[in-house]
Design a protein around this motif. Structure first.
Motif, PDB file in Angstrom:
ATOM      1  N   TYR A   1      -1.419   3.682   6.741  1.00  0.00           N
ATOM      2  CA  TYR A   1      -2.808   3.709   7.266  1.00  0.00           C
ATOM      3  C   TYR A   1      -3.939   2.999   6.360  1.00  0.00           C
ATOM      4  O   TYR A   1      -5.077   2.956   6.677  1.00  0.00           O
ATOM      5  CB  TYR A   1      -3.325   5.178   7.685  1.00  0.00           C
ATOM      6  CG  TYR A   1      -2.461   5.684   8.635  1.00  0.00           C
ATOM      7  CD1 TYR A   1      -2.376   5.274   9.780  1.00  0.00           C
ATOM      8  CD2 TYR A   1      -1.383   6.839   8.149  1.00  0.00           C
ATOM      9  CE1 TYR A   1      -1.360   5.832  10.834  1.00  0.00           C
ATOM     10  CE2 TYR A   1      -0.580   7.317   9.124  1.00  0.00           C
ATOM     11  CZ  TYR A   1      -0.728   6.790  10.496  1.00  0.00           C
ATOM     12  OH  TYR A   1       0.501   7.503  11.238  1.00  0.00           O
ATOM     13  N   ALA A   2      -3.409   2.708   4.970  1.00  0.00           N
ATOM     14  CA  ALA A   2      -4.598   2.217   3.839  1.00  0.00           C
ATOM     15  C   ALA A   2      -4.563   0.805   4.309  1.00  0.00           C
ATOM     16  O   ALA A   2      -3.514   0.165   4.772  1.00  0.00           O
ATOM     17  CB  ALA A   2      -3.854   2.587   2.594  1.00  0.00           C
ATOM     18  N   LEU A   3      -5.774   0.181   3.663  1.00  0.00           N
ATOM     19  CA  LEU A   3      -5.802  -1.222   4.024  1.00  0.00           C
ATOM     20  C   LEU A   3      -5.470  -1.925   2.649  1.00  0.00           C
ATOM     21  O   LEU A   3      -5.535  -1.321   1.741  1.00  0.00           O
ATOM     22  CB  LEU A   3      -7.462  -1.384   3.975  1.00  0.00           C
ATOM     23  CG  LEU A   3      -8.273  -1.023   5.141  1.00  0.00           C
ATOM     24  CD1 LEU A   3      -9.870  -1.330   4.897  1.00  0.00           C
ATOM     25  CD2 LEU A   3      -7.906  -1.950   6.465  1.00  0.00           C
ATOM     26  N   SER A   4      -4.769  -2.822   2.698  1.00  0.00           N
ATOM     27  CA  SER A   4      -4.425  -3.699   1.566  1.00  0.00           C
ATOM     28  C   SER A   4      -5.501  -4.196   0.730  1.00  0.00           C
ATOM     29  O   SER A   4      -6.751  -4.166   1.247  1.00  0.00           O
ATOM     30  CB  SER A   4      -3.668  -4.941   2.075  1.00  0.00           C
ATOM     31  OG  SER A   4      -4.347  -5.797   2.654  1.00  0.00           O
ATOM     32  N   HIS A   5      -5.343  -4.641  -0.330  1.00  0.00           N
ATOM     33  CA  HIS A   5      -6.572  -5.029  -1.191  1.00  0.00           C
ATOM     34  C   HIS A   5      -7.443  -6.045  -0.397  1.00  0.00           C
ATOM     35  O   HIS A   5      -8.536  -5.915  -0.521  1.00  0.00           O
ATOM     36  CB  HIS A   5      -5.993  -5.743  -2.522  1.00  0.00           C
ATOM     37  CG  HIS A   5      -6.850  -6.261  -3.727  1.00  0.00           C
ATOM     38  ND1 HIS A   5      -7.994  -5.439  -3.879  1.00  0.00           N
ATOM     39  CD2 HIS A   5      -7.010  -7.287  -4.059  1.00  0.00           C
ATOM     40  CE1 HIS A   5      -8.812  -6.292  -4.644  1.00  0.00           C
ATOM     41  NE2 HIS A   5      -8.272  -7.374  -4.752  1.00  0.00           N
ATOM     42  N   ASP A  41      -7.404  -7.009   2.510  1.00  0.00           N
ATOM     43  CA  ASP A  41      -8.154  -6.472   3.825  1.00  0.00           C
ATOM     44  C   ASP A  41      -9.337  -5.563   3.522  1.00  0.00           C
ATOM     45  O   ASP A  41     -10.209  -5.779   4.530  1.00  0.00           O
ATOM     46  CB  ASP A  41      -7.109  -5.541   4.716  1.00  0.00           C
ATOM     47  CG  ASP A  41      -6.035  -6.237   5.401  1.00  0.00           C
ATOM     48  OD1 ASP A  41      -6.184  -7.277   5.801  1.00  0.00           O
ATOM     49  OD2 ASP A  41      -5.072  -5.437   5.613  1.00  0.00           O
ATOM     50  N   ALA A  42      -9.439  -4.802   2.496  1.00  0.00           N
ATOM     51  CA  ALA A  42     -10.529  -3.974   1.943  1.00  0.00           C
ATOM     52  C   ALA A  42     -11.624  -4.858   1.872  1.00  0.00           C
ATOM     53  O   ALA A  42     -12.840  -4.785   2.043  1.00  0.00           O
ATOM     54  CB  ALA A  42     -10.239  -3.196   0.891  1.00  0.00           C
ATOM     55  N   THR A  98       0.831  -1.113   0.087  1.00  0.00           N
ATOM     56  CA  THR A  98       0.017   0.218   0.142  1.00  0.00           C
ATOM     57  C   THR A  98       0.875   1.255  -0.015  1.00  0.00           C
ATOM     58  O   THR A  98       1.961   1.227   0.331  1.00  0.00           O
ATOM     59  CB  THR A  98      -0.980   0.027   1.320  1.00  0.00           C
ATOM     60  OG1 THR A  98      -0.079  -0.001   2.528  1.00  0.00           O
ATOM     61  CG2 THR A  98      -1.815  -1.052   1.405  1.00  0.00           C
ATOM     62  N   ASP A  99       0.292   2.430  -0.525  1.00  0.00           N
ATOM     63  CA  ASP A  99       0.994   3.607  -0.440  1.00  0.00           C
ATOM     64  C   ASP A  99       1.149   4.366   0.938  1.00  0.00           C
ATOM     65  O   ASP A  99       1.961   5.094   0.925  1.00  0.00           O
ATOM     66  CB  ASP A  99       0.455   4.479  -1.443  1.00  0.00           C
ATOM     67  CG  ASP A  99       0.519   3.992  -2.955  1.00  0.00           C
ATOM     68  OD1 ASP A  99       1.538   3.303  -3.117  1.00  0.00           O
ATOM     69  OD2 ASP A  99      -0.440   4.162  -3.826  1.00  0.00           O
ATOM     70  N   SER A 100       0.092   3.931   1.809  1.00  0.00           N
ATOM     71  CA  SER A 100       0.184   4.598   2.984  1.00  0.00           C
ATOM     72  C   SER A 100       0.091   3.461   4.201  1.00  0.00           C
ATOM     73  O   SER A 100      -0.421   2.623   3.909  1.00  0.00           O
ATOM     74  CB  SER A 100      -1.288   5.499   2.967  1.00  0.00           C
ATOM     75  OG  SER A 100      -1.373   5.744   4.344  1.00  0.00           O
TER      76      SER A 100
END
Length: 315
Positions: free
Chosen positions: A19-23, A25-26, A15-17
């Motif tokens: 705090y972002a969810l991985s694919h 995880d989303a 992920t780029d952040s």
């Protein structure tokens, strides 16, 4: 019994952040949200569970959604009588392991009672609709979870996550509701119910990457193994009491695996050396055919075979 190692395609979890969810995880978060929404909106939901990989992932997600409590749903299986023994064994072990209640709608019982007639080709998948819809009505299930995904088949690509069915369990694409911002409308009249598809936005590759990440056990039938098979309509089928092989069909032992499982009479195996989950993922990543397009004869009966069955009440 197979224990798979945790593995995903390179870069799939980046992920780029921070705090972002991985694919994955989303997708998991969306599915868990759907299970919880149904628990809050409906009185008698049920999960369709066959022991196939999609229903296994669906059960895994439901267990996660309500842990440490038990899932507030029972399971429902439409048994054609021509199921793979490995898959039925997995189904029964899963029910016992998690202390779940299993409802079974038997196609064979309907045939024995004269309510259904055996097809000349021995295929029972099209016969599942009546036992399924009558079981839903009898048990008064108002939400039924299914493992259908939009990438499988063009009729399934038309489905919303919440798919309203009328009092005859029939599907009308014109009655589908908008689902903006993951807001799901479960409103239905008495006698109607909603089919719910938590894996709608998943692909076959997503499912396998998630199985690898979560170390989910599957029936061995999904991995390459030697099996006596015969060729019919371009597919490798397993011999059985359902009516195969015919006199002009030769049985041979090949190394195959199943991408999807269903009625033995219409579910084909594919030649494969994918004995591990890493090899399965690599194999799927380069495949140009969906699992149903490659291995399900019942979807090839007509151009709109799946959509016709869905209108009648099938998943």
């Amino acid at each position: 019994m197979t224990t798979v190692a945790s593995s995903v395609s390179e870069g799939s979890e980046e992920t780029d952040s921070p705090y972002a969810l991985s694919h994955l995880d989303a997708l998991e978060s969306e599915a868990v949200h759907i299970f919880r929404e149904v628990a809050g909106e409906f009185e008698r939901p049920v999960i369709l569970f066959s022991g196939g990989k999609d229903s296994i992932v669906m059960l895994h997600l439901a267990l996660k959604a309500f842990a440490p409590a038990a899932i507030p749903f029972s399971l429902l299986h439409v048994d054609t009588g021509h199921n793979f023994p490995e898959v039925l064994d997995y189904r029964d072990r899963a029910v016992e392991k998690h202390g779940l209640r299993l409802h079974v709608a038997s196609v064979q019982e309907y045939i024995d009672a004269g309510k259904l007639r055996e097809r000349p080709d021995g295929t029972r998948n099209p016969l599942q609709t009546v036992p399924l819809t009558e079981k839903i009505q009898l048990e008064k299930f108002d939400a039924v979870f299914g493992g259908g995904r939009r990438d499988e088949e063009k009729a399934r690509a038309k489905e919303r996550v919440f798919s309203l069915r009328d009092e005859f369990s029939q599907w009308d694409p014109r009655r589908q509701r908008p689902e903006l911002w993951q807001l799901y409308n479960g409103k239905h009249a008495p006698g109607e119910h909603v089919r719910v598809f938590p894996l709608s936005n998943w692909t076959e590759l997503d499912v396998w990457q998630y199985i690898a990440r979560e170390n989910i056990e599957l029936p061995q039938i999904y991995y390459a193994h030697e099996r006596p098979v015969f060729k019919r309509s371009g597919m490798w089928l397993t011999a059985g009491e359902w009516g195969g092989p015919k006199d002009d069909e030769t049985v041979e032992t090949r190394q195959v695996r199943y991408r999807t499982v269903g009625d033995m009479s219409c579910t084909g195996a594919v030649d494969s050396d994918a004995t591990t989950i890493d090899k399965v993922i690599a194999e799927i990543a380069v495949s140009r055919l969906t699992e149903r397009g490659a291995t399900r004869a019942d979807d090839k009966m007509s151009e709109a075979a799946m959509e016709d069955r869905k209108r009648e009440g099938y998943f």
